[in-house]
Design an enzyme around this catalytic site. Structure first.
Site, PDB file in Angstrom:
ATOM      1  CB  CYS A 233      63.256  26.651   3.413  1.00  0.00           C
ATOM      2  SG  CYS A 233      63.539  27.841   4.710  1.00  0.00           S
TER       3      CYS A 233
ATOM      4  NE  ARG B 143      71.137  29.796   9.946  1.00  0.00           N
ATOM      5  CZ  ARG B 143      70.568  28.624  10.219  1.00  0.00           C
ATOM      6  NH1 ARG B 143      70.753  28.077  11.409  1.00  0.00           N
ATOM      7  NH2 ARG B 143      69.829  28.017   9.328  1.00  0.00           N
TER       8      ARG B 143
ATOM      9  CD  GLN C 215      71.091  24.943   7.436  1.00  0.00           C
ATOM     10  OE1 GLN C 215      70.316  25.320   6.569  1.00  0.00           O
ATOM     11  NE2 GLN C 215      70.764  24.912   8.712  1.00  0.00           N
TER      12      GLN C 215
ATOM     13  CG  ASP D 243      68.520  22.984   4.380  1.00  0.00           C
ATOM     14  OD1 ASP D 243      67.917  22.316   5.232  1.00  0.00           O
ATOM     15  OD2 ASP D 243      68.451  24.220   4.299  1.00  0.00           O
TER      16      ASP D 243
ATOM     17  CG  HIS E 176      63.510  22.438   2.175  1.00  0.00           C
ATOM     18  ND1 HIS E 176      64.793  22.861   1.912  1.00  0.00           N
ATOM     19  CD2 HIS E 176      63.160  22.987   3.367  1.00  0.00           C
ATOM     20  CE1 HIS E 176      65.195  23.655   2.891  1.00  0.00           C
ATOM     21  NE2 HIS E 176      64.232  23.745   3.781  1.00  0.00           N
TER      22      HIS E 176
ATOM     23  CE  LYS F 106      63.699  23.104  16.668  1.00  0.00           C
ATOM     24  NZ  LYS F 106      64.854  23.953  16.328  1.00  0.00           N
TER      25      LYS F 106
ATOM     26  CG  HIS G 258      61.527  23.208   6.680  1.00  0.00           C
ATOM     27  ND1 HIS G 258      62.004  24.370   6.106  1.00  0.00           N
ATOM     28  CD2 HIS G 258      60.177  23.334   6.692  1.00  0.00           C
ATOM     29  CE1 HIS G 258      60.995  25.155   5.800  1.00  0.00           C
ATOM     30  NE2 HIS G 258      59.875  24.552   6.145  1.00  0.00           N
TER      31      HIS G 258
END
Length: 660
Positions: A352, A381, A399, A401, A403, A485, A531
Site C-alpha cells: 500500500c 513477513r 499478493q 493487491d 488499492h 475490513k 485496500h
C-alpha cells in the site's frame, strides 16, 4: 442459546433447565455453571451443549479429565494449561519422558473411568494465598496466579486466571463427597464428568514451550477432540481423514507442483513447471478480469528505506511481522570515519505505501477518481517458525493487491462494486459458498485515527456487507490498525472455512501521506482509500484450491489437460497427430509414448489427475476418432476427433468444474 428469561425469585440452574442438553447458563451476559445461584431480576439463558459456548465448556471439562488421568498414571506430572481450541482441546504437562501413542491409549482408558464415575465439577473462590498453598506443588499454576485479574493477553491463559477473582474447580466423588482432584480454572464446567459422554479422543502429543516462549521450558502437549456424541466424533474423524487426503503439502509433492528446499529457507516456496502452469493460468485470468473492471497495473520494488514505513505506521504497528532491516549506503573514508550515514532498508510487508506514492506523484482531480491500482506484488513477513504451514502460511508471498482511491461520495458505490467483483471472481475459480466477517476495532490502543472516521468507515462497510445478502459475522478487534475490513470467508468442498478476500476502508493513510484531489468546486479534498486483496496471496489461494479440488483441478486450471495413450505402439503416430491438433486448439496435451503397458499408463495419469486420457486403437484410427477415459474411471468410446477436441476446448473456455 435458549430463550432468555428474567427471574422473579432466587433460583439455580438445575431447577431452571430441565433440558438435558443445557450444560451451563449465561447470567446477565456472563457464562456461569448450572450450580450458580441466580438472583431475582437476573436475565438468564441456557447454554446448549451444541452451541459454540457449550462446545467450549464440554471440551474444557474434557481437558480437566485428561489432566486428572495424567496425574493418576504419573503423579509426578506438573500441570500447565488446558484450554478448549477449535474442534477440541489440549493440555500441557511437564513430564520426564515424552508421551507415546501407547501412553495416549492408557490415558484414554483412565479418562473413561473418570467420565463414568460421574465426578461433580465444583467451583470454589479462593484468595491468592489459599491458591498458592493448595497448588504449592504446581510451579506453572503458581506463575499463573500472579497474573490474576483482567486479561493476560493470551486467551488460553485467560481460561485459568481471566476475570477479577481466582477460582479452583474440585472434582468431587458423588458417592463419598471427597475431592479427588483439583485445578486452577475460571470455568464454567459441565455439572459432572458423565455428561462428557463418549464423544472424545486423544489425537496426538507434541512439544510446546510454556506460555509460547522459547525462553521457557519445553512441555509435552496432548491434543484431543471432543463432541457431544460418539457419532459426531466419528464424523469429525472422517473429516480429518478426508482433509489429510487433501493436504496440499502432500499433493504438492505427489503431483510435482512445488517444494520448500531447505537451502532457500522456511516458508519460501519454489513452483515446479506443472505448478507454474497452474499459477500462471490463475494469474492470467485474474489480470484479464481486472483489466475489464477498470484497474490499472503497477509495479513496485521489494525493498524500501525505513522512512516510508515510518510514515505509513507499519514500523510502529507491524515491526514484529517484518524481516530485520538491511543497513546500506554508509560511506567511510580511509580512516574508517563515516562521511555519509547509512540507511535501513526493509523488505516490504505491504504494497500500500508504494501505491500511495504512485497516487501522490502528480496532482489528481475528482475526474481521475476512482483510481484503481493493481499489482501482483511480492511481500515478505517474518512468520514464526511454528506458524509457517505449507503454502497457506509463508514468509514470502505474492499478493494480488489493489488499492482504490475514491471520493467520499463514491465510497459506498465503489465498495459495493469491489465486493461484487471479488465474489464473482472467486466463483470463477470454483468457490461458491460464502459468508462475510466484519472486523472492527476494540477498546485497545493498537488502532490509529479518530472515533468519527472509524465510526463512518465501520457503518459504511456494514451497510455494504448487509446489502450483499450474505450472512455477516462480527469480529471485534480484528481490524487493521488503520481501518475496519470485510473478510470473505469461503467454504471448500468438505465444508472447511478459509478466509479469502479482504476489503479494508482507510481514512488514515491518506491523512498520514497528505493525499489530496481537486474537487468539483476547486477545493482540495482528501480521498478515501480502499485496500483489497482478492486471493489474499497467490500462494495461499493455490493451496486452498489444491485442497478444494483434492488435486483434481478443473480442466482450465489443470497443468496437463489431456494425455494421449495408444492401445499399442502402432497407434502412437496417429495419436501424435491428435496431440498436434489439440495443441493447435490451445489444449495442454501430451503423448505418452513410453514403454509402459497401456493399463499402467492409464493408472499413472489417473493418479496424476489428468482430466482427459485420450485413447486410440484400430477402430478409433479407422474412424478418425478417439476414446475418453475420465478421472472417475468412466470411459466414452468412438468420439469423432473434431468433436473430441471441441469438447475439451469448451471445458477450458467455460471454466467448467463438472470434470473436477
Amino acid at each position: 442459546m435458549s430463550e432468555a428469561i428474567t427471574l422473579s425469585e432466587v433460583s439455580d440452574g438445575f431447577g431452571l433447565f430441565a433440558d438435558k442438553t443445557i450444560v451451563a447458563m449465561r447470567v446477565n451476559g456472563e457464562l456461569r455453571d448450572l450450580a450458580h445461584k441466580a438472583q431475582s431480576g437476573d436475565v438468564v439463558e441456557g447454554v446448549p451443549i451444541d452451541s459454540a459456548d457449550g462446545l467450549n465448556i464440554l471440551r474444557h471439562s474434557t481437558a480437566h479429565v485428561l489432566a486428572q488421568a495424567v496425574q493418576r498414571v504419573n503423579p509426578d506430572a506438573k500441570l500447565g494449561i488446558g484450554p478448549p481450541v477449535t474442534d477440541g482441546f489440549y493440555y500441557d504437562f511437564d513430564v520426564e519422558n515424552p508421551f507415546t501413542p501407547e501412553d495416549l491409549a492408557v490415558l484414554e482408558k483412565e479418562m473413561n473411568r473418570i467420565v463414568q464415575s460421574g465426578q461433580r465439577f465444583m467451583r470454589r473462590v479462593v484468595t491468592d494465598d489459599e491458591a498458592r498453598a493448595e497448588l504449592a506443588a504446581e510451579p506453572y499454576k503458581l506463575e499463573l496466579i500472579g497474573l490474576k485479574g483482567g486479561n493476560t493477553g493470551d486467551d488460553n491463559e485467560n481460561v485459568e486466571v481471566g476475570g477479577t477473582e481466582l477460582t479452583i474447580y474440585d472434582n468431587v466423588d458423588p458417592k463419598t463427597g471427597e475431592t479427588v482432584w483439583k485445578d486452577l480454572c475460571r470455568g464454567p464446567h459441565l455439572p459432572n464428568t458423565r455428561m462428557i459422554g463418549q464423544g472424545y479422543k486423544l489425537m496426538r502429543a507434541a512439544a510446546a514451550y510454556w506460555r509460547g516462549s522459547e525462553k521457557n521450558p519445553s512441555l509435552q502437549r496432548i491434543y484431543g477432540t471432543g463432541w457431544p456424541s460418539k457419532q459426531e466424533l466419528r464424523d469429525h474423524i472422517e473429516r480429518l481423514e478426508e482433509a489429510s487426503k487433501r493436504d496440499h503439502r502432500r499433493l504438492g509433492a505427489e503431483l510435482d507442483l512445488f517444494s520448500f528446499p531447505d537451502e532457500i529457507g522456511s516458508g519460501l516456496a519454489v513452483f515446479h513447471p506443472k505448478g507454474g502452469i497452474i499459477r500462471r493460468t490463475m494469474e492470467d485470468y485474474s489480470r484479464e478480469r481486472h483489466e475489464h473492471a477498470g484497474y490499472e497495473f503497477v509495479y513496485s520494488p521489494h525493498i524500501t528505506k525505513q522512512n516510508l514505513f515510518e510514515v505509513s505506521g507499519h514500523l510502529g504497528w507491524y515491526k514484529e511481522g517484518m524481516f530485520p532491516p538491511m543497513h546500506l549506503d554508509e560511506v567511510r573514508n580511509e580512516a574508517g570515519e563515516i562521511t555519509r550515514a547509512g540507511v535501513d532498508y526493509y523488505l516490504k510487508p505491504m504494497n500500500c505505501p508504494f501505491h500511495i506514492l504512485i497516487y501522490r506523484s502528480q496532482g489528481r482531480s475528482y475526474r481521475d477518481l476512482p483510481m484503481r491500482l493493481f499489482e501482483f506484488g511480492g511481500v515478505y513477513r517474518y512468520e514464526k517458525s511454528g506458524v509457517v504451514h505449507g503454502l497457506t502460511r509463508v514468509r514470502g508471498m505474492t499478493q494480488d493487491d489493489a488499492h482504490i482511491f475514491t471520493t467520499p461520495e463514491k465510497m459506498e458505490e465503489e465498495l459495493t462494486g469491489v465486493l461484487d467483483f471479488v465474489l464473482s471472481l472467486l466463483r470463477d475459480y470454483g468457490l461458491n459458498d460464502f459468508y462475510l466477517e466484519l472486523s472492527t476495532r476494540d477498546g485497545s490502543d493498537k488502532f490509529v485515527g479518530s472515533d468519527e472516521l472509524w465510526n463512518t468507515a465501520t457503518a459504511t462497510l456494514e451497510k455494504v456487507a448487509n446489502d450483499s445478502g450474505l450472512t455477516l459475522v462480527p469480529d471485534p478487534g480484528g481490524a487493521a490498525f488503520y481501518g475496519p475490513k470485510i473478510s470473505v470467508q469461503a467454504r471448500d468442498a468438505i465444508g472447511r472455512t478459509w478466509q479469502m478476500s479482504t476489503i479494508q476502508l482507510d481514512f488514515n493513510l491518506p491523512e498520514r501521506f497528505g493525499l489530496e484531489y481537486t474537487a468539483s468546486d476547486g477545493s482540495r479534498q482528501r480521498p478515501v482509500m480502499i485496500h483489497r486483496a482478492l486471493f489474499g496471496s497467490v500462494e495461499r489461494f493455490f493451496g486452498v484450491l489444491l485442497e478444494h479440488y483434492a488435486g483434481a483441478f478443473p480442466v482450465w486450471l489443470a497443468p496437463v489437460q489431456a494425455v494421449a495413450v495408444p492401445v499399442a505402439e502402432e497407434y502412437a503416430d496417429y495419436l501424435a497427430h491428435v496431440v498436434s491438433q489439440m495443441k493447435a486448439a490451445g489444449i495442454r496435451a501430451e503423448l505418452d509414448a513410453s514403454d509402459d503397458r497401456m493399463q499402467k499408463k492409464i493408472r499413472n495419469h489417473t493418479l496424476a489427475k489428468v482430466p482427459f486420457i485420450v485413447i486410440a486403437g484400430e477402430e478409433d484410427r479407422a474412424n478418425n476418432a478417439v476414446s475418453f477415459r475420465y478421472r472417475n474411471g468412466e470411459q466414452e468410446n468412438g468420439i469423432p476427433l473434431a468433436h473430441a477436441i471441441d469438447r475439451i476446448a469448451e471445458a477450458i473456455r467455460s471454466r467448467s468444474t463438472d470434470l473436477a
